[in-house]
Design an enzyme around this catalytic site. Structure first.
Site, PDB file in Angstrom:
ATOM      1  N   LYS A  44       0.832  -1.206   0.000  1.00 45.09           N
ATOM      2  CA  LYS A  44       0.000   0.000   0.000  1.00 45.09           C
ATOM      3  C   LYS A  44       0.865   1.255   0.000  1.00 45.09           C
ATOM      4  O   LYS A  44       0.601   2.209  -0.747  1.00 45.09           O
ATOM      5  CB  LYS A  44      -0.918  -0.009   1.223  1.00 45.09           C
ATOM      6  CG  LYS A  44      -2.009  -1.064   1.211  1.00 45.09           C
ATOM      7  CD  LYS A  44      -2.824  -1.001   2.491  1.00 45.09           C
ATOM      8  CE  LYS A  44      -3.929  -2.052   2.499  1.00 45.09           C
ATOM      9  NZ  LYS A  44      -4.951  -1.778   1.449  1.00 45.09           N
ATOM     10  N   ARG A  49       3.251   6.005  -2.646  1.00 44.11           N
ATOM     11  CA  ARG A  49       4.474   6.739  -2.998  1.00 44.11           C
ATOM     12  C   ARG A  49       4.585   6.913  -4.518  1.00 44.11           C
ATOM     13  O   ARG A  49       4.874   7.998  -5.024  1.00 44.11           O
ATOM     14  CB  ARG A  49       5.676   5.966  -2.455  1.00 44.11           C
ATOM     15  CG  ARG A  49       7.016   6.541  -2.864  1.00 44.11           C
ATOM     16  CD  ARG A  49       8.104   5.519  -2.550  1.00 44.11           C
ATOM     17  NE  ARG A  49       8.924   5.916  -1.429  1.00 44.11           N
ATOM     18  CZ  ARG A  49       9.882   5.168  -0.910  1.00 44.11           C
ATOM     19  NH1 ARG A  49      10.106   3.963  -1.401  1.00 44.11           N
ATOM     20  NH2 ARG A  49      10.612   5.592   0.105  1.00 44.11           N
ATOM     21  N   GLU A  62      10.778   9.377   2.562  1.00 44.01           N
ATOM     22  CA  GLU A  62      12.218   9.275   2.351  1.00 44.01           C
ATOM     23  C   GLU A  62      12.741   7.855   2.567  1.00 44.01           C
ATOM     24  O   GLU A  62      13.610   7.382   1.853  1.00 44.01           O
ATOM     25  CB  GLU A  62      12.951  10.232   3.302  1.00 44.01           C
ATOM     26  CG  GLU A  62      12.766  11.698   2.968  1.00 44.01           C
ATOM     27  CD  GLU A  62      13.507  12.118   1.713  1.00 44.01           C
ATOM     28  OE1 GLU A  62      14.440  11.408   1.311  1.00 44.01           O
ATOM     29  OE2 GLU A  62      13.147  13.154   1.134  1.00 44.01           O
ATOM     30  N   VAL A  68       9.428  -7.675  12.332  1.00 45.10           N
ATOM     31  CA  VAL A  68       8.511  -8.499  13.136  1.00 45.10           C
ATOM     32  C   VAL A  68       9.291  -8.984  14.342  1.00 45.10           C
ATOM     33  O   VAL A  68      10.456  -9.376  14.218  1.00 45.10           O
ATOM     34  CB  VAL A  68       7.973  -9.695  12.323  1.00 45.10           C
ATOM     35  CG1 VAL A  68       7.118 -10.598  13.206  1.00 45.10           C
ATOM     36  CG2 VAL A  68       7.164  -9.212  11.136  1.00 45.10           C
ATOM     37  N   LYS A  69       8.676  -8.937  15.506  1.00 46.88           N
ATOM     38  CA  LYS A  69       9.359  -9.387  16.716  1.00 46.88           C
ATOM     39  C   LYS A  69       9.816 -10.836  16.550  1.00 46.88           C
ATOM     40  O   LYS A  69       9.128 -11.660  15.942  1.00 46.88           O
ATOM     41  CB  LYS A  69       8.422  -9.283  17.930  1.00 46.88           C
ATOM     42  CG  LYS A  69       8.266  -7.887  18.492  1.00 46.88           C
ATOM     43  CD  LYS A  69       7.471  -7.925  19.791  1.00 46.88           C
ATOM     44  CE  LYS A  69       7.353  -6.545  20.403  1.00 46.88           C
ATOM     45  NZ  LYS A  69       8.662  -6.011  20.835  1.00 46.88           N
ATOM     46  N   LYS A 136       6.393  13.529  24.023  1.00 52.70           N
ATOM     47  CA  LYS A 136       6.622  12.928  25.328  1.00 52.70           C
ATOM     48  C   LYS A 136       7.501  13.874  26.155  1.00 52.70           C
ATOM     49  O   LYS A 136       8.179  14.742  25.603  1.00 52.70           O
ATOM     50  CB  LYS A 136       7.306  11.563  25.178  1.00 52.70           C
ATOM     51  CG  LYS A 136       6.400  10.506  24.563  1.00 52.70           C
ATOM     52  CD  LYS A 136       7.091   9.144  24.537  1.00 52.70           C
ATOM     53  CE  LYS A 136       6.179   8.063  23.979  1.00 52.70           C
ATOM     54  NZ  LYS A 136       6.822   6.731  23.988  1.00 52.70           N
ATOM     55  N   GLU A 163       1.808  -1.811  14.010  1.00 53.66           N
ATOM     56  CA  GLU A 163       2.094  -0.460  14.487  1.00 53.66           C
ATOM     57  C   GLU A 163       2.909   0.270  13.426  1.00 53.66           C
ATOM     58  O   GLU A 163       3.950  -0.225  12.993  1.00 53.66           O
ATOM     59  CB  GLU A 163       2.868  -0.482  15.800  1.00 53.66           C
ATOM     60  CG  GLU A 163       3.165   0.931  16.314  1.00 53.66           C
ATOM     61  CD  GLU A 163       4.039   0.948  17.558  1.00 53.66           C
ATOM     62  OE1 GLU A 163       3.513   1.251  18.629  1.00 53.66           O
ATOM     63  OE2 GLU A 163       5.244   0.646  17.425  1.00 53.66           O
TER      64      GLU A 163
END
Length: 247
Positions: A44, A49, A62, A68-69, A136, A163
């Site tokens: 996607k 782009r 850019e 993936v963990k 933060k 995420e």
């Protein structure tokens, strides 16, 4: 794993071996599905782009990175959060098993890319955290989007969460340095360095703002133009013939 295999400090019974084997299979499938959701989202993003380049001769993205963990990293997080060994619970409560980071040149581009991505019909927004508008306390800035996208498997469609972090080059440079410092000091960063990190976050913010102003000044009043496909003379002749045939 055979019936005689052992884990450190314990011998496994046949039923325990079967249980561990089943859990290993379930976790492997879970990680596989998260690799697939990254593939879906990268496709996607690549299309968006390319379309932006074609329609406006401008690429807002850019750099793109994804991961993936690992099984160990995922299981350590399950243990830290004291979650049950239940795939459905892990799928919904650990939202960063799959992660994509998009780096843009300018702040406006980060919001533009987020809008393009979340406007698609098959992308469900689970949560968005805007750490650019609301950084933060340590100065960290980024857009965090928890997105759910269908992955189409032989057994049917499965909704998988990923995420997506979107930030500028300056934000990414700062976050990378901050991560390395925290890793070096095992989380016990001296107050002096924390203060300097906070100050450099503001410097990075000023750089982002100034570069965006310069970009706007350079391109002020320019009309966006499309980059059409390269039609050679013969292709143009055929196109003309076809158009006159419709008259």
């Amino acid at each position: 794993m055979t019936e005689r295999q052992q884990l450190p400090g314990m011998a496994l019974t046949p039923s325990q071996v079967a249980s561990v084997r089943s859990l290993r299979h379930d976790f492997s499938r879970l990680l596989m599905e998260h690799r697939f959701v990254i593939d879906e989202l990268l496709t996607k993003i690549s299309i968006l782009r390319e379309e932006s380049l074609h329609m406006h001769s401008y690429n807002p993205i850019e750099h793109i990175a994804s991961r993936v963990k690992s099984p160990r990293s995922l299981l350590e997080k399950v243990n830290r959060r004291q979650l049950p060994l239940d795939i459905k619970a892990i799928r919904t409560q650990i939202t960063d098993i799959a992660g994509i980071r998009i780096t843009c040149s300018f702040i406006a581009d980060t919001y533009h890319v987020l809008d393009m991505l979340t406007s698609q019909d098959d992308v469900r927004v689970v949560e968005i955290k805007d750490y650019i508008a609301h950084p933060k306390p340590n100065g960290y800035k980024s857009l965090h989007a928890i997105l759910e996208v269908p992955v189409f498997l032989r057994s049917g469609s499965t909704a998988v969460i990923c995420e997506v972090q979107i930030r500028t080059i300056a934000m990414d440079f700062w976050a990378s340095l901050e991560h390395k410092i925290h890793y070096k000091f095992a989380g016990e960063v001296p107050d002096r360095l924390i203060e300097e990190l906070t100050q450099t976050a503001e410097v990075a913010n000023q750089l982002d703002r100034r570069m965006e102003q310069l970009h706007a000044e350079v391109h002020d009043g320019e009309e966006p133009h499309r980059t059409d496909e390269n039609f050679d003379e013969e292709a143009l002749r055929i196109l003309w013939d076809l158009s006159t045939r419709q008259e």
